[in-house]
Design a protein around this motif. Structure first.
Motif, PDB file in Angstrom:
ATOM      1  N   UNK A   1       0.873  -1.078  -0.062  1.00 27.41           N
ATOM      2  CA  UNK A   1      -0.026  -0.013   0.084  1.00 27.41           C
ATOM      3  C   UNK A   1       1.010   1.277  -0.176  1.00 27.41           C
ATOM      4  N   UNK A   2       0.497   2.445  -0.846  1.00 25.71           N
ATOM      5  CA  UNK A   2       1.185   3.376  -0.836  1.00 25.71           C
ATOM      6  C   UNK A   2       0.528   4.769  -0.392  1.00 25.71           C
ATOM      7  N   UNK A   3       0.775   5.746   0.018  1.00 25.49           N
ATOM      8  CA  UNK A   3       0.329   7.001  -0.031  1.00 25.49           C
ATOM      9  C   UNK A   3       0.695   8.204  -1.065  1.00 25.49           C
ATOM     10  N   UNK A   4       1.845   7.829  -1.713  1.00 30.75           N
ATOM     11  CA  UNK A   4       2.335   8.772  -2.886  1.00 30.75           C
ATOM     12  C   UNK A   4       2.334   7.962  -4.283  1.00 30.75           C
ATOM     13  N   UNK A   5       2.795   8.620  -5.150  1.00 24.68           N
ATOM     14  CA  UNK A   5       2.731   8.054  -6.649  1.00 24.68           C
ATOM     15  C   UNK A   5       3.830   6.943  -6.857  1.00 24.68           C
ATOM     16  N   UNK A   6       4.880   6.923  -6.031  1.00 21.90           N
ATOM     17  CA  UNK A   6       6.086   6.073  -6.495  1.00 21.90           C
ATOM     18  C   UNK A   6       5.780   4.895  -5.538  1.00 21.90           C
ATOM     19  N   UNK A   7       5.865   3.538  -5.964  1.00 17.34           N
ATOM     20  CA  UNK A   7       5.534   2.611  -5.029  1.00 17.34           C
ATOM     21  C   UNK A   7       6.603   2.261  -4.215  1.00 17.34           C
ATOM     22  N   UNK A   8       7.791   3.002  -4.314  1.00 21.59           N
ATOM     23  CA  UNK A   8       8.870   2.912  -3.507  1.00 21.59           C
ATOM     24  C   UNK A   8       8.997   3.767  -2.223  1.00 21.59           C
ATOM     25  N   UNK A   9       8.010   4.767  -2.436  1.00 25.56           N
ATOM     26  CA  UNK A   9       8.229   6.033  -1.495  1.00 25.56           C
ATOM     27  C   UNK A   9       7.310   5.675  -0.343  1.00 25.56           C
ATOM     28  N   UNK A  10       8.163   5.423   1.154  1.00 22.38           N
ATOM     29  CA  UNK A  10       7.420   5.433   2.127  1.00 22.38           C
ATOM     30  C   UNK A  10       6.821   4.011   2.331  1.00 22.38           C
ATOM     31  N   UNK A  11       7.267   3.011   1.438  1.00 22.88           N
ATOM     32  CA  UNK A  11       6.805   1.678   1.808  1.00 22.88           C
ATOM     33  C   UNK A  11       7.953   0.823   1.848  1.00 22.88           C
ATOM     34  N   UNK A  12       7.515  -0.502   1.928  1.00 24.15           N
ATOM     35  CA  UNK A  12       8.687  -1.547   2.137  1.00 24.15           C
ATOM     36  C   UNK A  12       8.599  -2.316   1.077  1.00 24.15           C
ATOM     37  N   UNK A  13       8.722  -1.738  -0.173  1.00 22.96           N
ATOM     38  CA  UNK A  13       8.857  -2.436  -1.494  1.00 22.96           C
ATOM     39  C   UNK A  13      10.302  -2.862  -1.961  1.00 22.96           C
ATOM     40  N   UNK A  14      11.121  -1.889  -1.325  1.00 14.31           N
ATOM     41  CA  UNK A  14      12.588  -2.373  -1.532  1.00 14.31           C
ATOM     42  C   UNK A  14      12.979  -3.335  -0.772  1.00 14.31           C
ATOM     43  N   UNK A  15      12.498  -3.640   0.588  1.00 14.83           N
ATOM     44  CA  UNK A  15      12.809  -4.681   1.332  1.00 14.83           C
ATOM     45  C   UNK A  15      12.144  -6.045   0.610  1.00 14.83           C
ATOM     46  N   UNK A  16      11.088  -5.992   0.239  1.00 14.12           N
ATOM     47  CA  UNK A  16      10.551  -7.287  -0.454  1.00 14.12           C
ATOM     48  C   UNK A  16      11.174  -7.605  -1.473  1.00 14.12           C
ATOM     49  N   UNK A  17      11.596  -6.699  -2.607  1.00 14.40           N
ATOM     50  CA  UNK A  17      12.513  -6.887  -3.611  1.00 14.40           C
ATOM     51  C   UNK A  17      13.704  -7.588  -3.487  1.00 14.40           C
ATOM     52  N   UNK A  18      14.261  -7.078  -2.443  1.00 12.64           N
ATOM     53  CA  UNK A  18      15.640  -7.516  -1.688  1.00 12.64           C
ATOM     54  C   UNK A  18      15.324  -9.139  -1.391  1.00 12.64           C
ATOM     55  N   UNK A  19      14.333  -9.274  -0.681  1.00  6.84           N
ATOM     56  CA  UNK A  19      14.032 -10.604  -0.235  1.00  6.84           C
ATOM     57  C   UNK A  19      13.670 -11.707  -1.365  1.00  6.84           C
ATOM     58  N   UNK A  20      13.070 -11.162  -2.461  1.00  4.81           N
ATOM     59  CA  UNK A  20      12.982 -11.960  -3.426  1.00  4.81           C
ATOM     60  C   UNK A  20      14.064 -12.125  -4.633  1.00  4.81           C
ATOM     61  N   UNK A  21      14.982 -11.328  -4.255  1.00  5.90           N
ATOM     62  CA  UNK A  21      16.267 -11.288  -5.134  1.00  5.90           C
ATOM     63  C   UNK A  21      15.959 -10.756  -6.601  1.00  5.90           C
ATOM     64  N   UNK A  22      15.181 -10.101  -6.622  1.00  8.10           N
ATOM     65  CA  UNK A  22      14.578  -9.421  -7.945  1.00  8.10           C
ATOM     66  C   UNK A  22      15.519  -8.293  -8.499  1.00  8.10           C
ATOM     67  N   UNK A  23      15.968  -8.620  -9.670  1.00  6.48           N
ATOM     68  CA  UNK A  23      16.490  -7.730 -10.724  1.00  6.48           C
ATOM     69  C   UNK A  23      15.908  -7.022 -11.601  1.00  6.48           C
ATOM     70  N   UNK A  24      15.086  -7.591 -12.313  1.00  7.08           N
ATOM     71  CA  UNK A  24      13.860  -6.934 -13.177  1.00  7.08           C
ATOM     72  C   UNK A  24      12.599  -6.750 -12.916  1.00  7.08           C
TER      73      UNK A  24
END
Length: 208
Positions: A114-137
């Motif tokens: 869930x996000x409160x701003x336009x970017x899915x990265x801003x103020x969310x845990x998306x970056x942590x999730x992507x690191x856990x998934x080992x996502x590159x693309x």
């Protein structure tokens, strides 16, 4: 083109994740021409087409991440978002703010940010999730091309992810804005803008 020595990249480099941006119930429930946010023609049709990418990602064990814009009903978290063309939208008190779970075939093991701003990265845990998934693309679909898709793409690019956007599965606030945003994303990463058929083929090639 200034950069004559750029490296040619595959559509999917390393591990992929499909990021479904703001495909919410309102895309299919609200067909009123006067909306809180302007939509280009065939907006709902383009959102519906994203289901093909979601289904193929699941077949190929590519994680699916749903992004949901949501705001508190008392408007406390809108910030500067209402200073432009957009009116009040995506309130947590409105059932149309829910993800379009039926149309997108949402499953309990899908990820939701869930996000409160336009970017899915801003103020969310998306970056942590992507690191856990080992996502590159990051393969992006959803709306709006010129707002939340574009700004998520830019933050992904600045975070050194390979970013791709499925041209036929995104839609903007207008055709002009849609086209301009796609051009801007392609400028950042050559080969970023892809059609759905090419994405499905690339996903199939990654089937584990």
């Amino acid at each position: 083109m200034a950069n004559k020595n750029r490296t040619e990249r595959k559509l999917i480099e390393g591990q992929a994740a499909l990021v479904v941006i703001d495909i919410q119930a309102s895309a299919f429930a609200d067909q009123n021409p006067v909306r809180a946010i302007d939509h280009m023609d065939n907006y709902a049709g383009r959102m519906a087409l994203a289901r093909k990418a979601i289904d193929k990602a699941r077949e190929c064990q590519i994680p699916v991440i749903f992004i949901q814009e949501i705001h508190r009903a008392n408007l406390i978290d809108f910030g500067r978002e209402l200073d432009g063309d957009e009116d009040v939208h995506c309130l947590d008190s409105n059932p149309n703010t829910e993800l379009a779970k039926e149309q997108m075939g949402f499953l309990p093991n899908d990820y939701v940010i869930q996000k409160r701003r336009y970017s899915a990265f801003y103020g969310t845990d998306l970056e942590i999730l992507l690191k856990g998934l080992k996502a590159d693309t990051l393969i992006l679909c959803g709306g709006l091309t010129d707002v939340c898709v574009h700004y998520t793409f830019v933050d992904g690019h600045q975070g050194d992810y390979f970013c791709r956007v499925i041209e036929d599965c995104v839609a903007g606030s207008s055709q002009e804005a849609h086209d301009g945003a796609l051009k801007a994303m392609e400028y950042l990463q050559t080969g970023a803008v892809r059609n759905l058929d090419d994405v499905l083929t690339a996903m199939e090639a990654e089937r584990r």
